[in-house]
Design a protein around this motif. Structure first.
Motif, mmCIF file in Angstrom:
data_model
loop_
_atom_site.group_PDB
_atom_site.id
_atom_site.type_symbol
_atom_site.label_atom_id
_atom_site.label_comp_id
_atom_site.label_asym_id
_atom_site.label_seq_id
_atom_site.Cartn_x
_atom_site.Cartn_y
_atom_site.Cartn_z
ATOM 1 N N PHE A 53 0.702 -1.168 0.083
ATOM 2 C CA PHE A 53 -0.181 0.032 -0.010
ATOM 3 C C PHE A 53 1.045 1.147 -0.002
ATOM 4 O O PHE A 53 1.878 1.167 0.606
ATOM 5 C CB PHE A 53 -1.037 -0.144 1.188
ATOM 6 N N LEU A 108 -3.561 3.612 -2.522
ATOM 7 C CA LEU A 108 -3.396 2.051 -2.747
ATOM 8 C C LEU A 108 -3.686 1.796 -1.347
ATOM 9 O O LEU A 108 -2.797 2.010 -0.542
ATOM 10 C CB LEU A 108 -2.104 1.610 -3.402
ATOM 11 N N LYS A 109 -4.751 1.107 -0.814
ATOM 12 C CA LYS A 109 -4.933 0.918 0.579
ATOM 13 C C LYS A 109 -5.736 -0.578 0.824
ATOM 14 O O LYS A 109 -6.251 -0.734 -0.294
ATOM 15 C CB LYS A 109 -5.844 2.179 1.349
ATOM 16 N N HIS A 114 -4.597 -1.882 -4.602
ATOM 17 C CA HIS A 114 -3.409 -2.375 -3.965
ATOM 18 C C HIS A 114 -2.331 -3.219 -4.767
ATOM 19 O O HIS A 114 -2.439 -3.352 -5.775
ATOM 20 C CB HIS A 114 -3.620 -3.475 -2.675
ATOM 21 N N HIS A 166 -2.307 -5.745 1.468
ATOM 22 C CA HIS A 166 -3.483 -6.456 1.518
ATOM 23 C C HIS A 166 -2.944 -7.571 2.049
ATOM 24 O O HIS A 166 -2.138 -8.335 1.779
ATOM 25 C CB HIS A 166 -4.075 -6.894 0.107
#
Length: 169
Positions: A53, A108-109, A114, A166
């Protein structure tokens, strides 16, 4: 009196600056592109995938695109999206990259876009750094290191004026 307070004041200022210094240590820049706090979660022994991320900010007047990511830590690295469909989590590879809008941010989380590290060569251990190269359409290649955080970590705390960023599957 002021001379006695100076060391205490200096210590307080130093302590207050540490979180900001830590966040700044995880920033990278290439042209108009800034990358803030790349991170991943630690993985279990035998786990073959891991997520990555980060936050990408484009200060330029033209859109850029995160085209791909590579890393010696995995056999393959893909860009993914995650969504919920009728209560079922669905992950899909994003094949034409992710846009980074002009004067905008791409985050991106967990639960969204991600990086997916596939075929891990070794577990991601707490405190380690996972080397990777991000490839952008305009900005080119940028080497970064994903900081491996605890499984319970959900991302950096939002800091004033910070560009926002992730688990194993």
């Amino acid at each position: 009196m002021m001379n006695r307070l100076a060391p205490a004041l200096a210590a307080t200022l130093l302590a207050a600056s540490l979180p900001t210094a830590a966040l700044l240590a995880h920033r990278y820049k290439a042209g108009a592109i800034s990358i803030a706090h790349p991170w991943s979660r630690q993985t279990a022994p035998g786990q073959t995938v891991g997520g990555g991320f980060l936050v990408i900010t484009n200060a330029g007047g033209k859109e850029d695109r995160l085209v791909s990511v590579s890393s010696p830590a995995a056999n393959e690295v893909q860009l993914h999206t995650m969504s919920m469909d009728g209560g079922v989590m669905r992950m899909r590879q994003v094949t034409n990259g992710l846009p980074v809008p002009a004067h905008g941010t791409l985050e991106l989380k967990p639960g969204g876009f991600h990086v997916m590290f596939i075929g891990l060569k070794a577990p991601f251990t707490l405190g380690a750094k996972v080397p990777a190269t991000l490839t952008f359409k305009r900005a080119g290649k940028v080497k970064v290191a994903f900081a491996v955080e605890p499984v319970t970590y959900t991302g950096p705390a939002a800091a004033p004026a910070m560009e926002h960023s992730h688990a194993g599957h």
